[in-house]
Design a protein around this motif. Structure first.
Motif, short mmCIF file in Angstrom:
data_model
loop_
_atom_site.label_atom_id
_atom_site.label_comp_id
_atom_site.label_asym_id
_atom_site.label_seq_id
_atom_site.Cartn_x
_atom_site.Cartn_y
_atom_site.Cartn_z
N UNK A 163 0.83 -1.20 0.00
CA UNK A 163 0.00 0.00 0.00
C UNK A 163 0.87 1.25 0.00
N UNK A 164 1.98 1.21 0.71
CA UNK A 164 2.88 2.36 0.74
C UNK A 164 3.41 2.70 -0.65
N UNK A 165 3.71 1.68 -1.44
CA UNK A 165 4.25 1.93 -2.79
C UNK A 165 3.16 2.40 -3.75
N UNK A 166 1.90 2.24 -3.36
CA UNK A 166 0.79 2.71 -4.20
C UNK A 166 0.32 4.11 -3.77
N UNK A 167 1.14 4.78 -2.99
CA UNK A 167 0.73 6.09 -2.44
C UNK A 167 0.34 7.08 -3.52
N UNK A 168 0.95 6.99 -4.71
CA UNK A 168 0.64 7.95 -5.76
C UNK A 168 -0.55 7.58 -6.61
N UNK A 169 -1.21 6.46 -6.31
CA UNK A 169 -2.34 5.99 -7.12
C UNK A 169 -3.64 6.40 -6.45
N UNK A 170 -4.48 7.20 -7.10
CA UNK A 170 -5.78 7.56 -6.52
C UNK A 170 -6.60 6.32 -6.18
N UNK A 171 -7.41 6.43 -5.14
CA UNK A 171 -8.18 5.27 -4.67
C UNK A 171 -9.06 4.67 -5.78
N UNK A 172 -9.64 5.52 -6.61
CA UNK A 172 -10.51 5.01 -7.67
C UNK A 172 -9.74 4.14 -8.66
N UNK A 173 -8.50 4.55 -8.98
CA UNK A 173 -7.67 3.75 -9.90
C UNK A 173 -7.16 2.49 -9.22
N UNK A 174 -6.88 2.61 -7.94
CA UNK A 174 -6.42 1.43 -7.19
C UNK A 174 -7.51 0.35 -7.18
N UNK A 175 -8.74 0.77 -7.01
CA UNK A 175 -9.84 -0.20 -6.99
C UNK A 175 -10.06 -0.82 -8.37
N UNK A 176 -9.80 -0.04 -9.41
CA UNK A 176 -10.08 -0.50 -10.77
C UNK A 176 -8.97 -1.38 -11.33
N UNK A 177 -7.74 -1.12 -10.97
CA UNK A 177 -6.62 -1.80 -11.63
C UNK A 177 -5.77 -2.69 -10.71
N UNK A 178 -6.18 -2.85 -9.46
CA UNK A 178 -5.45 -3.71 -8.54
C UNK A 178 -6.43 -4.57 -7.75
N UNK A 179 -5.99 -5.75 -7.38
CA UNK A 179 -6.78 -6.58 -6.48
C UNK A 179 -5.99 -6.80 -5.20
N UNK A 180 -6.70 -6.83 -4.08
CA UNK A 180 -6.06 -6.91 -2.77
C UNK A 180 -5.81 -8.35 -2.36
N UNK A 181 -4.63 -8.60 -1.82
CA UNK A 181 -4.29 -9.90 -1.27
C UNK A 181 -4.56 -9.92 0.23
N UNK A 182 -4.63 -11.10 0.79
CA UNK A 182 -4.91 -11.24 2.21
C UNK A 182 -3.86 -10.58 3.09
N UNK A 183 -2.62 -10.51 2.60
CA UNK A 183 -1.54 -9.89 3.39
C UNK A 183 -1.51 -8.37 3.27
N UNK A 184 -2.49 -7.81 2.55
CA UNK A 184 -2.56 -6.36 2.42
C UNK A 184 -1.84 -5.79 1.22
N UNK A 185 -1.18 -6.65 0.45
CA UNK A 185 -0.50 -6.18 -0.76
C UNK A 185 -1.51 -6.07 -1.91
N UNK A 186 -1.09 -5.42 -2.98
CA UNK A 186 -1.97 -5.19 -4.12
C UNK A 186 -1.30 -5.72 -5.39
N UNK A 187 -2.06 -6.46 -6.17
CA UNK A 187 -1.56 -7.02 -7.41
C UNK A 187 -2.28 -6.41 -8.60
N UNK A 188 -1.53 -6.07 -9.64
CA UNK A 188 -2.12 -5.52 -10.86
C UNK A 188 -3.11 -6.54 -11.43
N UNK A 189 -4.26 -6.08 -11.85
CA UNK A 189 -5.28 -6.99 -12.39
C UNK A 189 -4.77 -7.67 -13.65
N UNK A 190 -5.27 -8.88 -13.89
CA UNK A 190 -4.83 -9.65 -15.06
C UNK A 190 -5.14 -8.91 -16.36
#
Length: 282
Positions: A163-190
């Motif tokens: 999440x810290x490394x995604x600090x520059x990504x607006x929340x709306x884009x984060x929701x659209x282009x990343x999926x959340x893992x159980x450990x709190x990390x974010x993976x780029x959507x397929x």
């Protein structure tokens, strides 16, 4: 932690020459401490006592080439983040939108040169996807990210960030282009990741890169490592990789007093960019 052994003048000069010859990197006395620390850390891992012995390892045969790649992973660590220079990505979105309105092609090809661990490449992909999503006709795109660091490319291909490394990504884009893992990390959507590929490239071997007719090239925060004459040579080569009408985006302040007869500067107060002329100059 043990203090790194002092790097003698002769060894510093020899390592500096090797880095420039093989990777184009220019180190001055201000980077001496950084080089000393990175060399010493790798020497400890290999249980090598002195800089000369390690130099011989790096220069010896196939094993030396493998070790050279590992050393470069240490020496080419870049501070990077998503949407690092927002005006550049705003310009990219505007360019893609204009391309979609005025061009009959079915898609775009883009290149992130010196992509590090993928943040710039994925930022470019998100900006492009956002611009294309607003167009009345369907267009697609493909993006290539290249870097000299194998470790950075491994992270880019993984496409997973804290999440810290995604600090520059607006929340709306984060929701659209990343999926959340159980450990709190974010993976780029397929769906986004499949538009990108990552490959190792030493810019001194730019002529071997099989990339031509590109619509967009980003080359930011890379040229600062090279001598002025090499920067100009690399830029001239990049121009030949651009399609007519293509966009070249550079880091602000990385090059000065450079022009090319096939390029037109983009009139933007915060971005250093050029477009390639559609027709050759008279």
């Amino acid at each position: 932690m043990r203090r790194a052994p002092e790097l003698p003048d002769a060894d510093f000069e020899r390592w500096r020459q090797l880095l420039e010859m093989r990777a184009g990197m220019v180190l001055d006395d201000r980077q001496r401490s950084f080089l000393q620390i990175q060399l010493a850390a790798r020497m400890r891992e290999l249980e090598i006592a002195d800089y000369d012995s390690y130099y011989q390892v790096v220069c010896a045969g196939i094993g030396g080439r493998i070790e050279w790649v590992r050393l470069l992973d240490r020496l080419t660590i870049q501070a990077t983040r998503f949407f690092r220079h927002p005006p550049s990505f705003a310009l990219l979105e505007a360019y893609v939108s204009e391309f979609a309105r005025t061009t009959e092609g079915n898609g775009l090809t883009l290149w992130s040169l010196g992509c590090a661990s993928g943040e710039e490449a994925f930022s470019m992909a998100i900006s492009t996807a956002e611009a294309l999503s607003r167009q009345p006709r369907p267009l697609t795109f493909a993006l290539t990210g290249t870097d000299i660091s194998s470790e950075a490319l491994r992270q880019a291909r993984q496409g997973t960030y804290s999440l810290q490394r995604l600090a520059g990504v607006p929340a709306s884009l984060r929701e659209r282009y990343f999926r959340t893992h159980a450990d709190g990390s974010f993976e780029v959507t397929a769906g986004l990741a499949e538009r990108l590929c990552f490959a190792r490239l030493n810019v001194l071997e730019l002529g071997q890169a099989p990339l031509q007719g590109l619509n967009v090239i980003f080359c930011q925060n890379l040229l600062i490592y090279f001598r002025r004459w090499l920067r100009r040579d690399l830029l001239n080569q990049l121009v030949q990789r651009l399609a007519p009408g293509g966009l070249l985006v550079l880091g602000v302040g990385e090059v000065s007093n450079w022009s090319h007869p096939q390029l037109v500067p983009v009139d933007h107060p915060e971005v250093l960019a050029f477009t390639r002329q559609v027709s050759p100059p008279a």
